[in-house]
Scaffold this active site. Structure first.
Site, PDB file in Angstrom:
ATOM      1  N   HIS A   1    -158.695 100.395  64.860  1.00 19.16           N
ATOM      2  CA  HIS A   1    -159.240 100.176  66.200  1.00 19.16           C
ATOM      3  C   HIS A   1    -158.493 100.987  67.264  1.00 19.16           C
ATOM      4  CE1 HIS A   1    -156.648  96.743  68.132  1.00 19.16           C
ATOM      5  NE2 HIS A   1    -155.884  97.581  67.468  1.00 19.16           N
TER       6      HIS A   1
ATOM      7  N   GLY B   1    -143.724 107.813  57.682  1.00 17.72           N
ATOM      8  CA  GLY B   1    -144.724 108.855  57.485  1.00 17.72           C
ATOM      9  C   GLY B   1    -145.894 108.662  58.426  1.00 17.72           C
ATOM     10  N   ASP B   2    -146.850 109.563  58.322  1.00 14.76           N
ATOM     11  CA  ASP B   2    -147.993 109.598  59.224  1.00 14.76           C
ATOM     12  C   ASP B   2    -149.283 109.560  58.416  1.00 14.76           C
ATOM     13  OD1 ASP B   2    -149.930 110.117  61.112  1.00 14.76           O
ATOM     14  OD2 ASP B   2    -148.868 111.784  62.050  1.00 14.76           O
TER      15      ASP B   2
ATOM     16  N   ASP C   1    -145.294 103.700  57.998  1.00 17.77           N
ATOM     17  CA  ASP C   1    -145.626 103.877  59.407  1.00 17.77           C
ATOM     18  C   ASP C   1    -144.749 104.969  59.987  1.00 17.77           C
ATOM     19  OD1 ASP C   1    -146.772 103.483  61.931  1.00 17.77           O
ATOM     20  OD2 ASP C   1    -146.610 101.300  61.824  1.00 17.77           O
TER      21      ASP C   1
END
Length: 339
Positions: A250, A230-231, A204
Site C-alpha cells: 500500500h 536489502g531492498d 528490509d
C-alpha cells in the site's frame, strides 16, 4: 462530545468534522508530554502535573479541557487531573496502547505532509515530497529519530494483525517465512511463537531493521529467525516457502507493487505462498479506515489501498494466482497467492 453524530443536524456534523485536527493535535501533545503515564498512579493536581510535564499550567488546563470534550482525561473543580478509560490507551505500558500510533499520525512529519493535501489534489504528487523535497523513505534513512517514530507506530499497529494472522492462517505445511519489508519484525515474531516448527527471515532496508533483533529476543524466537538487510525492489532472498508482506504494497504504486511481487515470485519455489496483509477497500465505500489510509498513502508515499480485484490483477502481473482472502478482526485482510 466530539464526533458523536447521532441525532445531530447535518451542518453541526460537518462543523465538528472541520475541527477534528484540533483533537488529534491535542492527543499528540498529550502523548509527547506523557501525561497518561504521569497519571497512571492516580489523580494529580494540575499544578503538579504541569511541573512534572514541563508545561504552563494554564495552557495545560485548556488542552486537557478540550480533550475532556472527547472523553479523554478529566479535570475536576479542584483542578485534579485524572485518567479516563479512553485516556488509558495513551499509556505506553498498556498492552493495547496507541501512543506510538498517535505520535506517528497526529504530529511531526505526518502532520506537516497533510498540510500539502490541496497540492496533492492538484498535482497527484505526495504531500510529503512537496513539503520535505524528498520521498518518505529517503527522509527516514537520513533521520534516525523519525525512522524510529515511524517504525514504532507501525510496530504497535501490527501487533494485533500478527497475532490474528498466526491464529487464522494454516502454516502446517510451511517451514520458512520470509517477511519482506518486515521492519521491527513483530508479525513474524508472532507467527514463530505460535508455530514452533517455522523458521523466519526479516528482510528490509537496513535502517528499518534497527530494533528487529530486540523484537525477536522479546518473543523468544531469535534463534529461529535471521535478519537480512536489502531492498525488495532489487531482489528478495530465497529459501522461504511463504513470503509475507505486511503494509508494504500500500506504500507503492501499481508498477512498483508488481515489481516487488515479481521478485517474491522469482525467489519462491513452485507452489510457494504469498501472504499480503493490507486493508482492502470494499466496493460500497463503507469501510472507513481503508479510505482514511488510502488518502494517507496519497499524502505520504504515493501508494494506495486497493480492492480485492486490484490485488488479483497485481498477482497476475507477477505470475501469481490469488487463491483467497481472510478478513481479520482487526480490519486487515490476509490476501493469499500461489506461484
Amino acid at each position: 462530545m466530539y464526533f458523536d453524530f447521532r441525532d445531530k443536524p447535518d451542518r453541526l456534523c460537518v462543523k465538528e468534522m472541520v475541527h477534528g485536527y484540533n483533537i488529534s493535535s491535542c492527543l499528540f501533545v498529550a502523548v509527547e508530554l506523557e501525561l497518561a503515564d504521569l497519571l497512571a498512579g492516580g489523580p494529580m493536581a494540575l499544578a503538579d502535573l504541569a511541573q512534572r510535564s514541563g508545561t504552563d499550567p494554564d495552557a495545560l488546563k485548556r488542552i486537557l479541557r478540550l480533550l475532556m470534550s472527547a472523553g479523554i482525561f478529566s479535570v475536576d473543580e479542584q483542578d485534579r487531573c485524572a485518567l479516563t478509560p479512553r485516556a488509558e490507551f495513551l499509556r505506553r505500558d498498556n498492552p493495547e496502547s496507541i501512543a506510538s500510533e498517535v505520535e506517528l499520525f497526529a504530529g511531526a512529519e505526518t502532520y506537516l505532509a497533510w498540510s500539502e493535501l490541496l497540492q496533492c489534489a492538484r498535482t497527484g504528487q505526495t504531500g510529503f515530497g512537496q513539503f520535505f523535497g524528498k520521498s518518505l523513505f529517503e527522509y527516514l534513512a537520513e533521520h534516525p529519530d523519525s525512522a524510529q517514530r515511524f517504525h514504532l507506530g507501525w510496530h504497535e499497529i501490527s501487533v494485533r494483525a500478527g497475532l490474528e494472522t498466526a491464529e487464522a492462517i494454516d502454516f502446517t505445511d510451511n517451514r520458512h517465512v520470509v517477511d519482506v519489508g518486515g521492519g521491527y519484525g513483530i508479525v513474524t515474531a508472532q507467527l514463530l511463537r505460535k508455530h514452533d516448527h517455522l523458521r523466519g527471515t526479516i528482510y528490509d532496508l537496513e535502517f528499518s531493521l534497527a530494533r528487529a533483533g530486540h523484537t525477536l529476543r522479546e518473543y523468544g524466537v531469535d534463534e529461529r529467525c535471521g535478519i537480512v538487510p536489502g531492498d525488495g525492489f532489487t531482489e528478495v532472498p530465497g529459501g522461504g516457502d511463504v513470503h509475507l508482506l505486511k503494509s508494504v504494497l500500500h506504500t507503492m504504486n501499481d508498477d512498483d507493487s508488481a515489481r516487488v511481487l515479481t521478485n517474491c515470485a522469482n525467489a519462491l519455489a513452485p507452489g510457494g505462498r504469498i501472504l499480503v496483509l493490507e486493508r482492502v477497500i470494499s466496493g460500497d465505500g463503507e469501510y472507513v479506515w481503508g479510505n482514511v489510509v488510502d488518502v494517507a498513502m496519497l499524502v505520504m508515499t504515493g501508494g494506495r489501498e486497493r480492492t480485492i480485484q486490484d490485488y488479483a490483477r497485481l498477482y497476475e502481473r507477477a505470475g501469481l494466482g490469488l487463491t483467497g482472502s481472510t478478513l481479520l478482526p482487526c480490519g486487515f485482510s490476509v490476501i493469499e497467492g500461489r506461484k
